[in-house]
Every structure is written in structure tokens, then in C-alpha cells.
Write a protein that holds these residues in place. Structure first.
Motif, mmCIF file in Angstrom:
data_model
loop_
_atom_site.group_PDB
_atom_site.id
_atom_site.type_symbol
_atom_site.label_atom_id
_atom_site.label_comp_id
_atom_site.label_asym_id
_atom_site.label_seq_id
_atom_site.Cartn_x
_atom_site.Cartn_y
_atom_site.Cartn_z
ATOM 1 N N SER A 1 36.389 33.617 51.464
ATOM 2 C CA SER A 1 37.840 33.400 51.589
ATOM 3 C C SER A 1 38.559 33.325 50.255
ATOM 4 O O SER A 1 39.555 32.620 50.109
ATOM 5 C CB SER A 1 38.113 32.120 52.393
ATOM 6 O OG SER A 1 37.377 32.116 53.590
ATOM 7 N N ALA A 2 38.042 34.053 49.242
ATOM 8 C CA ALA A 2 38.659 34.097 47.917
ATOM 9 C C ALA A 2 39.711 35.207 47.865
ATOM 10 O O ALA A 2 39.967 35.900 48.860
ATOM 11 C CB ALA A 2 37.589 34.317 46.852
ATOM 12 N N VAL A 3 40.328 35.397 46.695
ATOM 13 C CA VAL A 3 41.224 36.528 46.438
ATOM 14 C C VAL A 3 40.698 37.307 45.235
ATOM 15 O O VAL A 3 39.910 36.780 44.438
ATOM 16 C CB VAL A 3 42.676 36.089 46.173
ATOM 17 C CG1 VAL A 3 43.251 35.370 47.382
ATOM 18 C CG2 VAL A 3 42.769 35.224 44.926
ATOM 19 N N ALA A 4 41.153 38.552 45.128
ATOM 20 C CA ALA A 4 40.787 39.381 43.978
ATOM 21 C C ALA A 4 41.942 40.309 43.640
ATOM 22 O O ALA A 4 42.672 40.764 44.528
ATOM 23 C CB ALA A 4 39.531 40.199 44.281
ATOM 24 N N PHE A 5 42.124 40.586 42.343
ATOM 25 C CA PHE A 5 43.094 41.588 41.906
ATOM 26 C C PHE A 5 42.613 42.176 40.584
ATOM 27 O O PHE A 5 41.723 41.631 39.924
ATOM 28 C CB PHE A 5 44.509 40.999 41.779
ATOM 29 C CG PHE A 5 44.628 39.767 40.930
ATOM 30 C CD1 PHE A 5 44.752 39.866 39.540
ATOM 31 C CD2 PHE A 5 44.648 38.506 41.503
ATOM 32 C CE1 PHE A 5 44.880 38.732 38.747
ATOM 33 C CE2 PHE A 5 44.787 37.362 40.730
ATOM 34 C CZ PHE A 5 44.898 37.476 39.344
ATOM 35 N N VAL A 6 43.185 43.319 40.215
ATOM 36 C CA VAL A 6 42.766 44.046 39.014
ATOM 37 C C VAL A 6 43.965 44.283 38.118
ATOM 38 O O VAL A 6 45.025 44.749 38.576
ATOM 39 C CB VAL A 6 42.109 45.392 39.374
ATOM 40 C CG1 VAL A 6 41.814 46.215 38.110
ATOM 41 C CG2 VAL A 6 40.821 45.164 40.160
ATOM 42 N N ILE A 7 43.808 43.969 36.830
ATOM 43 C CA ILE A 7 44.835 44.243 35.814
ATOM 44 C C ILE A 7 44.141 44.884 34.618
ATOM 45 O O ILE A 7 43.189 44.314 34.060
ATOM 46 C CB ILE A 7 45.549 42.953 35.366
ATOM 47 C CG1 ILE A 7 46.202 42.256 36.569
ATOM 48 C CG2 ILE A 7 46.597 43.257 34.303
ATOM 49 C CD1 ILE A 7 46.791 40.896 36.233
ATOM 50 N N ASP A 8 44.587 46.088 34.228
ATOM 51 C CA ASP A 8 44.041 46.782 33.057
ATOM 52 C C ASP A 8 42.515 46.877 33.116
ATOM 53 O O ASP A 8 41.809 46.582 32.148
ATOM 54 C CB ASP A 8 44.475 46.075 31.764
ATOM 55 C CG ASP A 8 45.970 46.167 31.534
ATOM 56 O OD1 ASP A 8 46.582 47.144 32.007
ATOM 57 O OD2 ASP A 8 46.528 45.246 30.911
ATOM 58 N N ASN A 9 42.021 47.298 34.270
ATOM 59 C CA ASN A 9 40.589 47.548 34.474
ATOM 60 C C ASN A 9 39.721 46.296 34.360
ATOM 61 O O ASN A 9 38.509 46.388 34.157
ATOM 62 C CB ASN A 9 40.067 48.622 33.513
ATOM 63 C CG ASN A 9 40.653 49.982 33.810
ATOM 64 O OD1 ASN A 9 40.957 50.305 34.963
ATOM 65 N ND2 ASN A 9 40.836 50.785 32.779
#
Length: 339
Positions: free
Chosen positions: A94-102
Motif C-alpha cells: 500500500s505504498a506510493v511510487a513516482f519518478v523524477i529525472d530517472n
């Protein structure tokens, strides 16, 4: 997993039949089964994409909380396992994830006993996880730990919103990777919620679906990062405009959301029973169109990612059974019941 898959198909048909009486031939879009997740079946995992590779990890396998991650390459299938979250980071769901600049950022979630507020960054260049700033309030007496939140990226900044810390939430926080710092933003415009979906079209983020106090939410909101303002869009059910949302049946919890060709999509999830329905959102005229139903077993708590112009839905659970299958979606293809 072959026997489990047969079981899932039977159960999916029973649970989804009432809400999926229309023939799939009436809709556009096609789902194709691809190779199974190389790791253990799981639900409530996270997924992210860096360049032409997707990563799926964490989650709950029915017995244990996971910290492992697996790579999926466009046209190359599952490649190998990458470094697990380090020992200092709890195994979680139930976590979150996102990507910024690889660089991927994974945080919050649930470790069987507690909601979490830590964040970890993964770089494919180094193959290592590095701890980043925790999601904390300037007032140390306020605990921002949570699970089942949503996340998105706008203009090089990461955002986390809503979720559950024993009750549904509606606060919004922005992460600046250069400063390694979280900043409070305007509160989400709609009702508190957990298990919602978020997606980004152009330079706007959208949040919809989810639940609070066992009630499915039918509002949808658009976020402008330049003005820090939330604007309500048309309801996603319960008519306020007879030409539009009277026909919509989008509300649910535990769904997946993704974007293809500047259109947003919501699929799978639960709304009294598990759902196979797939809905497409057009931000230009603020309307929804139903697309071909998901063709795998009905499920909740799956993950989705986009590679090579196709969307993928992976894992999740049917009833209490965790899954490891993977389905590819082409929104422009004609439905083919034989593929």
C-alpha cells in the motif's frame, strides 16, 4: 499458478457478471495476456517506469509483506530482480511510487503493524536505494504516516495526496528532489478518501474514485500546480448532466489508473463486487467513455504501468488470492476474443 488462474476466472465471472452484461464487441480496446510476474504473486504493490523498463515491487503475498522488485522490459518480458529495499526500510504494501529525472521514489505504506512515512530513491545507474526525507509535518506532533495514498509528478516535483492513517485523509504534499524537502500544498478539493486513483494529462493532475466511511466517492478533481488550485470536474456517476454522467459507472476503490494518448483510464477495482470495467477520460471535454472490459480475472489492488504505447495491469488479488499475471491493453485496437 495455472490452477489458481482457473479458480480466478471462475470467481471473476461470478462476481463481475452483474456489472458486465454488455458484449465486449460494443467497445474499443483489446487486452492480451503477457508473461507472469517473475516474483511471488502479490497485491497492493507499486510500479514505476524509467526509460523503457518497468519495475514492480513491494506488496503483500498473502502471508508476507514484500521488499523485492522486478524489471519488465518493453518487448523483452521480465528480465531480472533488482536490489530489494534495504534492511532499514520495512517490507510493505500500500505504498506510493513516482519518478523524477530517472530516479524512482517509493514511500509510505503499511508494514503489518504501522502506517509508514519513509521514502527511498532508486537509481538504475547505481542499482542502489538511498533514503530520502521522510514525509513529516513541520509540527513534530503531527504524524503524516499513511497507506493507500495516491501520487503523481508535475513539473519536476512529486506529490502525494489522501490515503489512510486509520481514517481517510485529504492533505496534499509536494516533494522537491533538489532540496530533498516536503512542502504542504492546498488541501485536496473533494472529500477525504483512500484507495483512489491519480493520473496526469498534460500539466494537470486528476484524482477520482476511492472510498470514505465505506462510501464510494463519485467526484473528480483537477489540480493546477501553477496556482495550487483544485477544480471540480463532472461527477463520474449520479446524473448532474443528463447528456453525460447519467450513463457513467466509474466509482470504485482499489482500481488502477494510467494515461495513454493523452487520455486517462480507470480499470479493475471493487464496487460492491470486483469489477472488470475499463473507462477512458477525455480531459478536453471532461467526458468518460467505456472501453473493453479487462479480460483477466476481476481484481482489486493491482498496479498499472505504460510502456511502448501500451498499458499493463499486473498482480492484485481476486477475493483473498494474490495474483502474478500481466495483461497488456491497447486502447485503439479492436476487441479480439481469441487472442
Amino acid at each position: 499458478m495455472q490452477n489458481a488462474r482457473h479458480y480466478c476466472w471462475i470467481l471473476a465471472g461470478l462476481l463481475a457478471a452483474c456489472s458486465n452484461n454488455d458484449d465486449d464487441d460494443d467497445f474499443i480496446g483489446n487486452w492480451i495476456e503477457r508473461s507472469e510476474l517473475a516474483g511471488k504473486p502479490r497485491s497492493e504493490a507499486v510500479a514505476f517506469v524509467i526509460n523503457d523498463t518497468a519495475y514492480v515491487g513491494t506488496g503483500f503475498d498473502g502471508t508476507d509483506y514484500r521488499r523485492d522488485f522486478w524489471k519488465y522490459a518493453n518487448n523483452g518480458g521480465w528480465i531480472t530482480q533488482i536490489a530489494e529495499l534495504p534492511a532499514a526500510a520495512a517490507a510493505r504494501s500500500s505504498a506510493v511510487a513516482f519518478v523524477i529525472d530517472n530516479i524512482a521514489y517509493v514511500g509510505t505504506g503499511f508494514d503489518r503493524y504501522n502506517e509508514l512515512n519513509d521514502f527511498w530513491a532508486y537509481s538504475p545507474a547505481t542499482g542502489q536505494w538511498v533514503e530520502k526525507a521522510r514525509l513529516v509535518d513541520p509540527n513534530p506532533s503531527i504524524d503524516l504516516s499513511r497507506k493507500d495514498a495516491v501520487s503523481f509528478v508535475l513539473k519536476g516535483k512529486g506529490y502525494i495526496a489522501c490515503g489512510n492513517d486509520g481514517g481517510a485523509l485529504k492533505d496534499v504534499w509536494m516533494y522537491d528532489p533538489a532540496a530533498d524537502k516536503w512542502t504542504s500544498k492546498n488541501t485536496f478539493g473533494g472529500a477525504k478518501r483512500t484507495d483512489a486513483v491519480a493520473f496526469v494529462i498534460g500539466e494537470r493532475a486528476y484524482i477520482c474514485t476511492g472510498t470514505n466511511n465505506s462510501e464510494l466517492k463519485n467526484d473528480m478533481w483537477e489540480y493546477n500546480p501553477d496556482t495550487d488550485i483544485w477544480t471540480e470536474k463532472r461527477k463520474i456517476s449520479d446524473a448532474t448532466d443528463e447528456d453525460f454522467d447519467n450513463d457513467y459507472d466509474v466509482p470504485r476503490s482499489g482500481a488502477v489508473g494510467f494515461v495513454l494518448n493523452n487520455k486517462g483510464y480507470v480499470a479493475t477495482g471493487t464496487k460492491g463486487g470486483l469489477s472488470l470495467q475499463t473507462w477512458e477520460y477525455n480531459a478536453v471535454d471532461d467526458t468518460w467513455t467505456r472501453r473493453t472490459d479487462f479480460e483477466g480475472p476481476a481484481r482489486t489492488a493491482a498496479v498499472a504501468f505504460v510502456l511502448g504505447g501500451k498499458a499493463y495491469v499486473c498482480a492484485g488479488r481476486t477475493s483473498s488470492l494474490p495474483l502474478d499475471d500481466l495483461y497488456q491493453f491497447d486502447p485503439l485496437a479492436a476487441y479480439d476474443e481469441n487472442d
